[in-house]
Every structure is written in structure tokens, then in C-alpha cells.
Design an enzyme around this catalytic site. Sequence first.
Site, PDB file in Angstrom:
ATOM      1  N   THR A 184       0.746  -1.110   0.133  1.00 58.31           N
ATOM      2  CA  THR A 184       0.036   0.294  -0.112  1.00 58.31           C
ATOM      3  C   THR A 184       1.182   1.384  -0.373  1.00 58.31           C
ATOM      4  O   THR A 184       1.998   1.780   0.296  1.00 58.31           O
ATOM      5  CB  THR A 184      -0.364   0.129   1.580  1.00 58.31           C
ATOM      6  OG1 THR A 184      -0.075   0.177   2.374  1.00 58.31           O
ATOM      7  CG2 THR A 184      -1.671  -1.060   1.669  1.00 58.31           C
ATOM      8  N   GLU A 331      -5.644  -3.999  -0.940  1.00 60.61           N
ATOM      9  CA  GLU A 331      -6.128  -4.976  -0.363  1.00 60.61           C
ATOM     10  C   GLU A 331      -7.156  -5.878  -0.892  1.00 60.61           C
ATOM     11  O   GLU A 331      -7.374  -7.241  -0.240  1.00 60.61           O
ATOM     12  CB  GLU A 331      -6.804  -4.148   1.763  1.00 60.61           C
ATOM     13  CG  GLU A 331      -5.462  -3.876   1.916  1.00 60.61           C
ATOM     14  CD  GLU A 331      -4.804  -2.799   2.209  1.00 60.61           C
ATOM     15  OE1 GLU A 331      -5.572  -2.272   0.850  1.00 60.61           O
ATOM     16  OE2 GLU A 331      -4.779  -1.787   2.418  1.00 60.61           O
ATOM     17  N   LYS A 440     -15.160  17.114  10.222  1.00 55.80           N
ATOM     18  CA  LYS A 440     -16.464  16.993  11.649  1.00 55.80           C
ATOM     19  C   LYS A 440     -16.047  18.830  12.219  1.00 55.80           C
ATOM     20  O   LYS A 440     -15.625  19.064  12.661  1.00 55.80           O
ATOM     21  CB  LYS A 440     -15.525  17.158  13.345  1.00 55.80           C
ATOM     22  CG  LYS A 440     -15.765  16.082  14.088  1.00 55.80           C
ATOM     23  CD  LYS A 440     -16.749  14.793  13.913  1.00 55.80           C
ATOM     24  CE  LYS A 440     -17.673  14.029  14.396  1.00 55.80           C
ATOM     25  NZ  LYS A 440     -17.272  13.205  15.120  1.00 55.80           N
ATOM     26  N   TRP A 445     -20.350  16.058  11.268  1.00 51.62           N
ATOM     27  CA  TRP A 445     -19.515  15.506   9.533  1.00 51.62           C
ATOM     28  C   TRP A 445     -20.054  15.793   8.329  1.00 51.62           C
ATOM     29  O   TRP A 445     -21.002  16.758   8.053  1.00 51.62           O
ATOM     30  CB  TRP A 445     -19.524  14.185   9.680  1.00 51.62           C
ATOM     31  CG  TRP A 445     -18.520  12.900  10.444  1.00 51.62           C
ATOM     32  CD1 TRP A 445     -17.484  13.181  11.366  1.00 51.62           C
ATOM     33  CD2 TRP A 445     -19.044  11.237  10.261  1.00 51.62           C
ATOM     34  NE1 TRP A 445     -17.294  12.566  11.925  1.00 51.62           N
ATOM     35  CE2 TRP A 445     -17.918  11.366  11.275  1.00 51.62           C
ATOM     36  CE3 TRP A 445     -19.304  10.487   9.758  1.00 51.62           C
ATOM     37  CZ2 TRP A 445     -17.207   9.747  11.928  1.00 51.62           C
ATOM     38  CZ3 TRP A 445     -19.201   9.578   9.952  1.00 51.62           C
ATOM     39  CH2 TRP A 445     -18.043   8.798  11.301  1.00 51.62           C
TER      40      TRP A 445
HETATM   41  P1  AMP Z   1      -5.318   2.295  -2.467  1.00 51.83           P
HETATM   42  O1  AMP Z   1      -4.616   1.474  -2.131  1.00 51.83           O
HETATM   43  O2  AMP Z   1      -3.754   2.761  -3.694  1.00 51.83           O
HETATM   44  O3  AMP Z   1      -5.727   2.390  -4.409  1.00 51.83           O
HETATM   45  O4  AMP Z   1      -6.190   2.753  -2.119  1.00 51.83           O
HETATM   46  C1  AMP Z   1      -7.064   2.665  -1.454  1.00 51.83           C
HETATM   47  C2  AMP Z   1      -8.962   3.785  -1.423  1.00 51.83           C
HETATM   48  O5  AMP Z   1      -8.863   4.612  -2.372  1.00 51.83           O
HETATM   49  C3  AMP Z   1      -9.778   2.873  -0.591  1.00 51.83           C
HETATM   50  O6  AMP Z   1      -9.428   3.110   0.842  1.00 51.83           O
HETATM   51  C4  AMP Z   1     -10.591   4.824  -1.156  1.00 51.83           C
HETATM   52  O7  AMP Z   1     -10.517   5.146   0.326  1.00 51.83           O
HETATM   53  C5  AMP Z   1     -10.422   5.664  -2.037  1.00 51.83           C
HETATM   54  N1  AMP Z   1     -11.073   4.401  -3.009  1.00 51.83           N
HETATM   55  C6  AMP Z   1     -11.063   4.260  -4.669  1.00 51.83           C
HETATM   56  N2  AMP Z   1     -11.765   3.451  -4.867  1.00 51.83           N
HETATM   57  C7  AMP Z   1     -12.102   4.654  -5.083  1.00 51.83           C
HETATM   58  C8  AMP Z   1     -13.371   5.563  -5.299  1.00 51.83           C
HETATM   59  N3  AMP Z   1     -14.060   5.116  -6.742  1.00 51.83           N
HETATM   60  N4  AMP Z   1     -13.965   6.185  -4.697  1.00 51.83           N
HETATM   61  C9  AMP Z   1     -13.560   7.077  -3.352  1.00 51.83           C
HETATM   62  N5  AMP Z   1     -12.640   6.903  -3.153  1.00 51.83           N
HETATM   63  C10 AMP Z   1     -11.914   5.446  -3.859  1.00 51.83           C
END
Ligand code: AMP
Length: 557
Positions: A184, A331, A440, A445
Site C-alpha cells: 500500500t 487489499e 468534523k 460530519w
Molecule cells: P489504494 O489501495 O491505494 O488503491 O487506495 C484505496 C483507497 O482509495 C480506498 O480505501 C478509498 O479510500 C479510495 N478509493 C478507491 N476507489 C474509490 C472510489 N471509487 N471513490 C472514492 N474513493 C475511492
Amino acid sequence: MRGLMMDYQLTVPSLVRRAETLHARKEIVDRQPDGSIHRTTYGVLLNRARRLAGALQALGVHPGDRVATFCWNHHQHLEVYYGVPSMGAVLHTLNIRLHPDDLAFIAQHAGARVVIVDAVLLGVFEKFRDRVSTIEHVIVVGAPPADTATRPVDIDYETLIAGASPHDFDAPLDEWQAAAMCYTSGTTGKPRGVVYTHRSIVLHALGLGLADIDLMRESDTAMAIVPMYHANAWGTPYSALMCGTKQVLPGPRLDPASLLELLASERVTVAFGVPTVWTAVFEFFDRHPGAYDVSALRAAASGGTAVPPAMLRGCEQRFGAPMIHLWGMTETSPLGSCARLTEELQQADADTQLAYRAMQGWPVPLIEIRARNDAGLVPWDATSMGELEVRGPWVAASYYNAPETADRFTDDGWFLTGDIVTIDPRGYIRIVDRAKDVIKSGGEWVSSVALESALAAHPAVLEAAVVGVPHPHWDERPVAIVVRREGRTCTPDSLRDFLSPSFPKWWLPDAIEFVDALPKTTTGKILKRALRDEYATYYTRCAAAALVAPAARASPA
Ligand code: AMP
């Protein structure tokens, strides 16, 4: 009870065998670092993947060993994607845009024995290479640029596979064994490794092609603009392998002109990229009317951050093809949900349809969802907010060698996503915020995602980020940071007027600042942490300068 159905292991080599026998003549097209276009077929590419595996075996790579890549999206990278897991070793994609300190940590933590690196990236690689004690072999793809030297021990990729015998890929593999791993981005702490199994990769590959997701068909030409180091290019290389889909890879050239040229010349039908990429592509397309024929496109898949309604509309208007909104995480392999419309919603009015397509959508088959807040599991009423929890066969059950992260998994086996969501009665997820990005204000929120999506619909706004900034009275207040489109004007007041019909008064950002560009993460997401740091003292500075923070607007009343 065993013995009723065959014990057929879901493994990457089973996909390889299928493509070799059924799709050998299907094309794979990529752009090389010098800009030239390279064409090959699954048949040729998979033979090279077998020879790569044979060569790695001769170098002493054993099942379970990590083979890292430090590469752009191109055919040699695909060969590693297919060859390494098929010999039982583990593909470990390194994110070429990370800081050398992070890369040193990640490669060492994963225990990479071999690194396959693009010659054009050797300069960056050298910045951390000597800090990774596990590296035994470095294999270089392509000719090094004039100002870069390889070390005498480095091995040339083409020479290596030219002299190698093909691996038979016949060793029985267990579907539960590791096939690939990604870290990540670690925006909130140390990067964490996610290890994908053969089984999770195969099931995820099936998922992308399922009828209600429909992003991979045999008749498609698929282009992964998303880098191959980001969650395995969203699993597209394996899904394409399974379906026999023609692939197009953009190499290092991710500028809008090069992307549009490939979309048009290769008649791409499905393309995968984060919203910031599409924003740049749309902008360039508008400035060159009639220059690119992208009429072959049937779907532009996007996710990674929220896709605003204006972008969904913009895609249809420009390309005549829908943008399909996906949610997922490293993940979750990454596909978790997809905002296709149900049969019932397909009968709804256009505004309702757009609103649903801008949500993160329905969990895809085999992925289960629920959300929880301090009061327990939240009802699916479209308004109660909670942290999204997921489980399914392609969701990580742990992080690699990181026992301190056990609190990201519940005792009953769900993964805590860190995303704050509402779930509507139909089961559609709407992300309100990343838990750490939630604003917040006065105990309530405010959703930065909702404000950003709304701002993106203003004709003068190219990109917008909204962050919570500490406020002496309201705890936090939203501040919007906006990039204007070239040649367009807007003011803080005109933007607030634009937002006000859609939001309660106290949601409206008190301050709207204009900047030339927003800081981005290595995967194209807006780096909110940097913005929060930059604006952390905004209200104290306002007070010190005797500026009146607009208290009337800040009132949650
Ligand atoms: P990553 O593991 O770097 O791909 O990041 C994952 C995170 O990206 C998720 O937990 C979300 O917070 C954000 N994310 C992924 N897809 C979306 C989406 N379609 N809309 C909003 N946030 C997203």
C-alpha cells in the site's frame, strides 16, 4: 466431503495454458520508452514468459522467492507478470514513484532476491539498490540511456531469455500459495504488503469479466493506463489473459496526447485509469477538436478516488461511452464494488441514474459488505454513516509480516477499510470520506468527497480538494483548494453560490483558495495530508491578520 468434483487448483498457469491454446494469435501492443510501438502476440509473449521463468530457475530462483519489478507498463513487464507466478515464485511490483527510502524499506521487507528494472529507471533504482541486502540479481530491460551505466554484474533481459529453455510450468501449484504482492502507498504510516494468492488472482480475474461488471471480453481491446505497480494494474493483465483480450500498454508515456493517440490508433474499447488521468485526457481532447477518433471505446473504467457526476457526464459527451465507477483497494485486489445500474434503476430518470453512477456502487459478487459506527452495524438507509468492512475470496486476510496491523481485521474475519460510507437500501455504497479525511465541524460530519464532486461540476473548475482545517470554535471547517481551467475565471463567492443550492449552509467552505496544481500521490490521488499540513494554521493566521473568519457561514445552525 471430497471427490465429488475435480480438485482443480485455481492458478495462474491454468490461465496461461488457456491463452496459449486458444488465444495465441491475439495481439499485445505497447509503447516502448523511445516512443516506438511494439507488437507481439500472446503466443510469442507467453513463450518468452516461459523462457524468463526457465532463466530465473537457472539463476537459482525457487518457488516462494520474490522477484521484484521496477518497470513501466510494457510487454516485458507482462512477461514477468505471467512467468514468475507460473513458476511458483512471487511477483513483487515496486512503485516507481515512491521515495527511495520507502522503496528501500519495501524491497528489503519483501526480501526481493531479483529485481527486473527498466533501463530508463536505473537512475532512480540506484538511489536505493545498495540499501536492499537481499538483492542477488538485477536484470535490466532495454538499453540504458547515454548518461546511465549498468554494473558489470547486471544482466540484460533479452540476452537472458534468448539463451534460456522454456519452463514447463508443470510443477503442481497450490491455489493458496503466494503469486504476487503489492505494498500500500503508506500515506498514514509504513507501507504494508498485501500478498495475493493464485486463487485470489484467478477469482478476481473472473470478477472483472462478470456480466454486471463487463469490463473484459474476448472481443475487447483493453488498455491499462493505471500503472502495473498499482494493485496489479487493477488485475487487468490476468483478466485479459483469462478472457483472451487484446492488450495495449502505454509504457512511460502517460501524457494525454500519447494516451489519446493509442486509444484512437489501437481502437481501444475499455480503458482503466484514475480520475486525474481522465481529467487531463478530457482537457486535451477539448483543445484538439476532431483530432482523435475514440469511437471504439465502450467503457472507461475509473476509481481510486471518487468519480464526480460531471466526469461521468463529460465522458459520455466526449467519447459517447460510459465511465464505469469502481471502488477498491490494494487489499481487495482491488475490485470491491462497481456502480452499474440495476434493472430497476435503468428505468429511473436521468438525474437519479447519474447520482447512482457517481456512488461507489454495488459490491461485486463474492464480496460482502457491512458498515459499523460506535453504535454498532449501521442500517442500510442511505444516511447512517460507518466504516466499511468487507470480506471475500480476493480480500487480504493479513498484511505481510506485520503483526502490528492485526487490528485492521475483525475477530470474525472482515477487513476494516478505513472508508466512511453510507449504504442505501439497495446495497449501493457511497463513500463519504476516508476516515482520516472526514471533516468534523461543530460535532457534525461534512463530506469532503461530496463537496469536491460538486465543485468539479463548475465549468471553471479543473480540480478541487476540500480539507478540514482546525478552527478555534468549530473544531474543524472545510477549506477548498481549487485549480481553475485555463482561461476560465471564478471567485470564492461565485463557487459558494454554485454550491449553496445543494448543501446545508454550514457545509460550505469558508475559504476557497486558488492554486496552479494540487499535490498528488504516486497513484494520482490528491495528497490531502500535504494540504492539511499547508493549511493547518489557516484560521490562526486569519485571526492574527485580524481577518474576520466568516463566522456566519461557519455556524452549524
Ligand atoms: P489504494 O489501495 O491505494 O488503491 O487506495 C484505496 C483507497 O482509495 C480506498 O480505501 C478509498 O479510500 C479510495 N478509493 C478507491 N476507489 C474509490 C472510489 N471509487 N471513490 C472514492 N474513493 C475511492
